[in-house]
Design an enzyme around this catalytic site. Structure first.
Site, short mmCIF file in Angstrom:
data_model
loop_
_atom_site.label_atom_id
_atom_site.label_comp_id
_atom_site.label_asym_id
_atom_site.label_seq_id
_atom_site.Cartn_x
_atom_site.Cartn_y
_atom_site.Cartn_z
N SER A 1 78.28 90.43 -29.99
CA SER A 1 78.14 89.11 -29.36
C SER A 1 78.74 88.03 -30.27
CB SER A 1 76.68 88.80 -29.03
OG SER A 1 75.91 88.68 -30.21
N MET B 1 77.60 96.61 -40.39
CA MET B 1 76.39 97.02 -41.09
C MET B 1 76.64 97.96 -42.27
SD MET B 1 74.44 95.06 -39.52
CE MET B 1 72.71 95.38 -39.86
N LEU C 1 80.20 97.01 -48.36
CA LEU C 1 81.57 97.27 -48.83
C LEU C 1 81.56 97.54 -50.33
CD1 LEU C 1 83.07 94.44 -46.67
CD2 LEU C 1 83.58 96.88 -46.38
N ASN D 1 80.76 86.65 -44.23
CA ASN D 1 79.77 87.37 -43.43
C ASN D 1 78.83 86.35 -42.82
OD1 ASN D 1 78.17 89.61 -42.49
ND2 ASN D 1 76.73 89.22 -44.16
N HIS E 1 74.79 86.20 -41.80
CA HIS E 1 73.54 86.92 -41.98
C HIS E 1 72.44 86.18 -41.21
CE1 HIS E 1 70.59 89.49 -43.86
NE2 HIS E 1 69.84 88.41 -44.04
N ASP F 1 80.20 88.94 -51.79
CA ASP F 1 80.44 89.41 -53.16
C ASP F 1 79.91 90.84 -53.26
OD1 ASP F 1 77.71 89.26 -53.45
OD2 ASP F 1 77.73 87.61 -54.91
N GLU F 2 79.77 91.33 -54.48
CA GLU F 2 79.39 92.74 -54.64
C GLU F 2 77.94 93.02 -54.28
OE1 GLU F 2 80.41 94.19 -58.46
OE2 GLU F 2 82.51 93.60 -58.27
N GLY F 3 77.11 91.99 -54.21
CA GLY F 3 75.70 92.19 -53.90
C GLY F 3 75.46 92.25 -52.40
N VAL F 4 74.21 92.44 -52.04
CA VAL F 4 73.85 92.46 -50.62
C VAL F 4 73.39 91.05 -50.22
CG1 VAL F 4 72.31 93.44 -48.88
CG2 VAL F 4 73.20 94.89 -50.72
C1 GAR Z 1 73.97 89.34 -35.91
O1 GAR Z 1 72.73 88.71 -35.73
C2 GAR Z 1 74.37 89.30 -37.37
O2 GAR Z 1 73.93 88.16 -38.03
C3 GAR Z 1 73.65 90.51 -37.90
O3 GAR Z 1 73.81 91.49 -36.93
C4 GAR Z 1 73.86 90.86 -35.65
C5 GAR Z 1 75.05 91.41 -34.91
O4 GAR Z 1 74.98 91.10 -33.56
N1 GAR Z 1 74.20 90.91 -39.16
C6 GAR Z 1 73.49 91.46 -40.12
O5 GAR Z 1 72.31 91.72 -40.02
C7 GAR Z 1 74.28 91.78 -41.38
N2 GAR Z 1 73.39 92.05 -42.46
P1 GAR Z 1 76.24 91.29 -32.60
O6 GAR Z 1 76.74 92.72 -32.79
O7 GAR Z 1 75.70 91.05 -31.23
O8 GAR Z 1 77.27 90.28 -33.01
#
Ligand code: GAR
Length: 217
Positions: A28, A109, A112, A126, A128, A160-163
């Site tokens: 989405s 998900m 990297l 990204n 989040h 970056d390299e972290g989560v």
């Molecule tokens: C989104 O809410 C995004 O922020 C999250 O996954 C969802 C993807 O939804 N990302 C994470 O959690 C990354 N750690 P979508 O596939 O409908 O765009």
């Protein structure tokens, strides 16, 4: 130097920044980026959608918009380390083939590797679904609810390299309402993401350096 921070070039309406969107699920967020792009003159253009599986529902959003959209499943290699590295090599090949200049992760998900992040450092962002640095990781909504948070939201950040630790670019808040289930909060946050992310990407493409110095970390 590995790890150096290189911002993307400035895009323009006549020569928009070429971006790839990486997804894992329904996409989405990708759909909101494409819709933004199609609804006016933009400083970026989505030239490639990559998913880490052929089954990712979001691939259809790219296909419907006429953007090359490819599932790149994990290769069948026993060693997890080799598998990750080879997978990223495949991804990199697609990125180079389309002359991608900037990557937006939208619900991608996979973590990297440091080598990949270093290569794209400054040109890899990204979104989040929390107000980082709160609730990093794969269960942001569950963690926010368990913590009794009254406000949550979303964060766009450099990777970056972290989560979920990279430099914060911008955030949007949403309320947490009493009785919220994970799905309720997720939907409210996604609505905010769909406004924030395309706007940030376009702003970054228009004037990359203006996004430095807004950092919350
Ligand atoms: C989104 O809410 C995004 O922020 C999250 O996954 C969802 C993807 O939804 N990302 C994470 O959690 C990354 N750690 P979508 O596939 O409908 O765009």
């Amino acid at each position: 130097m590995e790890g150096s921070f290189v911002l993307p070039r400035k895009g323009s309406i006549s020569d928009p920044l070429r971006i790839a969107v990486l997804i894992s699920g329904g996409g989405s967020g990708l759909a909101s980026i494409i819709a933004h792009e199609k609804s006016g003159s933009r400083f970026f253009r989505t030239v490639l959608v990559l998913a880490d599986s052929n089954e990712a529902g979001g691939l259809k959003h790219g296909e419907m918009a006429g953007v090359e959209s490819v599932g790149v499943p994990l290769p069948d290699i026993e060693s997890k380390r080799e598998q990750r590295l080879f997978h990223e090599k495949l991804i990199q090949t697609f990125l180079e083939r389309r002359d991608v200049e900037f990557i937006a992760l939208a619900g991608y998900m996979r973590i990297l590797t440091p080598g990949f992040v270093a290569k794209w450092n400054g040109r890899l962002v990204n979104i989040h679904p929390s107000l980082l640095p709160k609730y990093p990781g794969a269960h942001a909504h569950r963690d926010a609810l368990a913590d009794g948070a009254m406000i949550s939201g979303c964060t766009v950040h450099f990777v970056d390299e972290g989560v979920d630790t990279g430099r914060i670019i911008d955030q949007a808040e949403v309320p947490v309402l009493s009785g919220d289930r994970i799905e309720d909060l997720q939907e409210r946050v996604k609505n905010a993401e769909h406004k924030l992310y395309p706007r940030v990407i376009d702003g970054l493409a228009m004037n990359p350096s203006s996004f430095l110095g807004r950092s919350g970390n």
